[in-house]
Design a protein around this motif. Structure first.
Motif, mmCIF file in Angstrom:
data_model
loop_
_atom_site.group_PDB
_atom_site.id
_atom_site.type_symbol
_atom_site.label_atom_id
_atom_site.label_comp_id
_atom_site.label_asym_id
_atom_site.label_seq_id
_atom_site.Cartn_x
_atom_site.Cartn_y
_atom_site.Cartn_z
ATOM 1 N N TRP A 38 -11.214 5.987 3.938
ATOM 2 C CA TRP A 38 -11.400 5.085 5.077
ATOM 3 C C TRP A 38 -10.069 4.453 5.492
ATOM 4 N N ASN A 39 -9.162 4.346 4.550
ATOM 5 C CA ASN A 39 -7.912 3.598 4.772
ATOM 6 C C ASN A 39 -6.702 4.488 4.975
ATOM 7 N N THR A 40 -6.932 5.803 5.113
ATOM 8 C CA THR A 40 -5.816 6.741 5.219
ATOM 9 C C THR A 40 -5.945 7.574 6.500
ATOM 10 N N SER A 41 -4.865 8.253 6.863
ATOM 11 C CA SER A 41 -4.931 9.205 7.975
ATOM 12 C C SER A 41 -5.763 10.409 7.522
ATOM 13 N N ARG A 105 -11.165 2.952 -9.764
ATOM 14 C CA ARG A 105 -11.250 2.185 -11.023
ATOM 15 C C ARG A 105 -9.911 1.586 -11.423
ATOM 16 N N PHE A 106 -8.833 1.957 -10.719
ATOM 17 C CA PHE A 106 -7.520 1.375 -11.004
ATOM 18 C C PHE A 106 -7.157 0.253 -10.031
ATOM 19 N N TRP A 107 -8.049 -0.054 -9.087
ATOM 20 C CA TRP A 107 -7.750 -1.099 -8.110
ATOM 21 C C TRP A 107 -7.782 -2.485 -8.767
ATOM 22 N N GLY A 108 -7.088 -3.413 -8.138
ATOM 23 C CA GLY A 108 -7.216 -4.828 -8.498
ATOM 24 C C GLY A 108 -6.477 -5.236 -9.761
ATOM 25 N N LYS A 109 -5.538 -4.398 -10.228
ATOM 26 C CA LYS A 109 -4.791 -4.725 -11.452
ATOM 27 C C LYS A 109 -3.307 -4.910 -11.170
ATOM 28 N N GLY A 110 -2.918 -4.860 -9.897
ATOM 29 C CA GLY A 110 -1.502 -5.023 -9.556
ATOM 30 C C GLY A 110 -0.680 -3.758 -9.704
ATOM 31 N N THR A 135 2.347 1.836 7.517
ATOM 32 C CA THR A 135 1.284 1.367 8.406
ATOM 33 C C THR A 135 0.053 1.010 7.581
ATOM 34 N N SER A 136 -0.766 0.172 8.170
ATOM 35 C CA SER A 136 -2.012 -0.217 7.502
ATOM 36 C C SER A 136 -3.092 -0.397 8.564
ATOM 37 N N PHE A 137 -4.284 0.093 8.271
ATOM 38 C CA PHE A 137 -5.393 -0.089 9.206
ATOM 39 C C PHE A 137 -5.825 -1.561 9.193
ATOM 40 N N PRO A 141 -6.685 -5.355 4.443
ATOM 41 C CA PRO A 141 -5.761 -6.452 4.114
ATOM 42 C C PRO A 141 -5.135 -6.321 2.732
ATOM 43 N N GLY A 142 -5.816 -5.666 1.780
ATOM 44 C CA GLY A 142 -5.254 -5.508 0.434
ATOM 45 C C GLY A 142 -3.962 -4.691 0.475
ATOM 46 N N SER A 143 -3.936 -3.648 1.300
ATOM 47 C CA SER A 143 -2.734 -2.819 1.402
ATOM 48 C C SER A 143 -1.594 -3.607 2.056
ATOM 49 N N ARG A 145 -1.094 -6.747 1.784
ATOM 50 C CA ARG A 145 -0.596 -7.662 0.744
ATOM 51 C C ARG A 145 0.387 -6.906 -0.177
ATOM 52 N N VAL A 146 0.051 -5.673 -0.531
ATOM 53 C CA VAL A 146 0.945 -4.863 -1.367
ATOM 54 C C VAL A 146 2.294 -4.695 -0.657
ATOM 55 N N LEU A 147 2.250 -4.336 0.623
ATOM 56 C CA LEU A 147 3.500 -4.135 1.377
ATOM 57 C C LEU A 147 4.314 -5.422 1.419
HETATM 58 C C1 LIG Z 1 -4.306 -0.247 -1.323
HETATM 59 C C2 LIG Z 1 -4.396 0.029 -2.828
HETATM 60 C C3 LIG Z 1 -3.383 1.104 -3.201
HETATM 61 C C4 LIG Z 1 -4.123 -1.273 -3.562
HETATM 62 O O1 LIG Z 1 -4.011 -1.006 -4.954
HETATM 63 P P1 LIG Z 1 -4.075 -2.190 -6.047
HETATM 64 O O2 LIG Z 1 -3.391 -1.697 -7.276
HETATM 65 O O3 LIG Z 1 -5.467 -2.662 -6.161
HETATM 66 O O4 LIG Z 1 -3.169 -3.310 -5.342
HETATM 67 P P2 LIG Z 1 -2.525 -4.559 -6.090
HETATM 68 O O5 LIG Z 1 -3.479 -5.017 -7.142
HETATM 69 O O6 LIG Z 1 -1.128 -4.244 -6.488
HETATM 70 O O7 LIG Z 1 -2.424 -5.629 -4.913
HETATM 71 C C5 LIG Z 1 -3.498 -5.875 -4.043
HETATM 72 C C6 LIG Z 1 -3.274 -7.247 -3.429
HETATM 73 O O8 LIG Z 1 -4.126 -7.370 -2.296
HETATM 74 C C7 LIG Z 1 -4.977 -8.464 -2.487
HETATM 75 N N1 LIG Z 1 -6.239 -8.121 -1.841
HETATM 76 C C8 LIG Z 1 -7.126 -7.189 -2.236
HETATM 77 N N2 LIG Z 1 -8.160 -7.161 -1.363
HETATM 78 C C9 LIG Z 1 -7.880 -8.076 -0.407
HETATM 79 C C10 LIG Z 1 -8.566 -8.529 0.747
HETATM 80 N N3 LIG Z 1 -9.749 -8.010 1.103
HETATM 81 N N4 LIG Z 1 -7.993 -9.497 1.499
HETATM 82 C C11 LIG Z 1 -6.787 -10.014 1.160
HETATM 83 N N5 LIG Z 1 -6.095 -9.634 0.056
HETATM 84 C C12 LIG Z 1 -6.655 -8.677 -0.710
HETATM 85 C C13 LIG Z 1 -5.082 -8.651 -3.972
HETATM 86 O O9 LIG Z 1 -5.489 -9.953 -4.316
HETATM 87 C C14 LIG Z 1 -3.629 -8.367 -4.372
HETATM 88 O O10 LIG Z 1 -2.786 -9.442 -4.053
HETATM 89 P P3 LIG Z 1 -2.294 -10.515 -5.184
HETATM 90 O O11 LIG Z 1 -1.552 -9.715 -6.221
HETATM 91 O O12 LIG Z 1 -1.425 -11.440 -4.431
HETATM 92 O O13 LIG Z 1 -3.540 -11.131 -5.737
HETATM 93 C C15 LIG Z 1 -5.803 0.568 -3.220
HETATM 94 O O14 LIG Z 1 -6.753 -0.388 -2.833
HETATM 95 C C16 LIG Z 1 -6.124 1.882 -2.542
HETATM 96 O O15 LIG Z 1 -5.848 2.943 -3.075
HETATM 97 N N6 LIG Z 1 -6.776 1.828 -1.341
HETATM 98 C C17 LIG Z 1 -7.133 3.023 -0.593
HETATM 99 C C18 LIG Z 1 -5.920 3.744 -0.024
HETATM 100 C C19 LIG Z 1 -5.019 2.833 0.771
HETATM 101 O O16 LIG Z 1 -5.441 1.859 1.361
HETATM 102 N N7 LIG Z 1 -3.741 3.195 0.806
HETATM 103 C C20 LIG Z 1 -2.760 2.467 1.568
HETATM 104 C C21 LIG Z 1 -2.766 2.909 2.976
HETATM 105 S S1 LIG Z 1 -1.643 1.913 3.928
#
Ligand SMILES: CC(C)(COP(=O)(O)OP(=O)(O)OC[C@H]1O[C@@H](n2cnc3c(N)ncnc32)[C@H](O)[C@@H]1OP(=O)(O)O)[C@@H](O)C(=O)NCCC(=O)NCCS
Length: 187
Positions: A38-41, A105-110, A135-137, A141-143, A145-147
């Motif tokens: 859902w979050n990728t091209s 299962r690896f999400w949410g651990k930083g 880019t991010s859709f 929002p989680g992605s 935050r990572v960026l």
């Molecule tokens: C995006 C993705 C790689 C993140 O991986 P992850 O290891 O869980 O990310 P991290 O734990 O390092 O960081 C996620 C951050 O976003 C925050 N976050 C997560 N969901 C959120 C939401 N709905 N709203 C706001 N922040 C959110 C987390 O709290 C964390 O921030 P914090 O460290 O300040 O608390 C993973 O969710 C994924 O594979 N998604 C599908 C593919 C994708 O989106 N790829 C990127 C395309 S641009």
């Protein structure tokens, strides 16, 4: 290619290394879910079968270390996902675009933030790429935050340009300058 094929980047919990043929059967169990795609091209397919995994591994080797820097992300000794950059084309070849994904299962651990910070360092110190793009859709929002945690800045939002499986959202554009000594941009 030879130098890149020996590249191994390490963080506290992650190893980033080039994709191997042995990874191919391990990729669909992680990648074959709409939670990720859902979050990728559309380049990240759904369904994601072994043929798709094989195409991705082959693609990751084409221009590796020159135009493509794609890594398997290993955490706790297990394949957890993928992360990398690909050189942009045409007038943007001094830049490269970042992408990353993890099995749910690896999400949410930083882990994504930890791996991306190391990838940014590598691109800055070990390649000629001057600037990263990402880019991010709108619904991801989680992605974003990572960026942002890894030094990317929001450069703009293209309204409503993403349509996937019948849903429409914005495309958030991010960038990060890697080399401060690069030529200055003219207006
Ligand atoms: C995006 C993705 C790689 C993140 O991986 P992850 O290891 O869980 O990310 P991290 O734990 O390092 O960081 C996620 C951050 O976003 C925050 N976050 C997560 N969901 C959120 C939401 N709905 N709203 C706001 N922040 C959110 C987390 O709290 C964390 O921030 P914090 O460290 O300040 O608390 C993973 O969710 C994924 O594979 N998604 C599908 C593919 C994708 O989106 N790829 C990127 C395309 S641009």
């Amino acid at each position: 290619m030879d130098r890149f094929s020996n590249t191994e980047l390490r963080t506290e919990r992650c190893i980033l290394r080039p994709w191997r043929n042995a990874d191919i059967p391990l990729i669909p169990p992680l990648a074959d879910t709409r939670d990720i795609s859902w979050n990728t091209s559309f380049r990240f397919p759904n369904p994601y079968d072994e043929k798709a995994a094989q195409r991705m591994v082959e693609w990751s080797r084409d221009g590796a270390g020159v135009n493509v820097w794609q890594f398997a992300l290993v955490a706790g000794g297990e394949l957890a996902g993928g992360i990398g950059t690909t050189r942009n084309s045409d007038v943007e070849t001094h830049t490269a675009n970042v992408g990353y994904w993890l099995g749910t299962r690896f999400w949410g651990k930083g882990l994504a933030s930890e791996a991306l910070a190391e990838l940014v360092r590598y691109m800055r110190e070990e390649t000629d790429v001057e600037q990263l793009t990402a880019t991010s859709f709108g619904w991801n929002p989680g992605s974003r935050r990572v960026l942002e945690k890894c030094g990317f800045s929001l450069e703009g939002v293209r309204k409503g340009v993403v349509r996937k499986w019948g849903r429409t959202t914005d495309l958030w554009i991010y960038g990060q300058v890697l080399k401060t000594e690069r030529p200055a941009a003219l207006d």
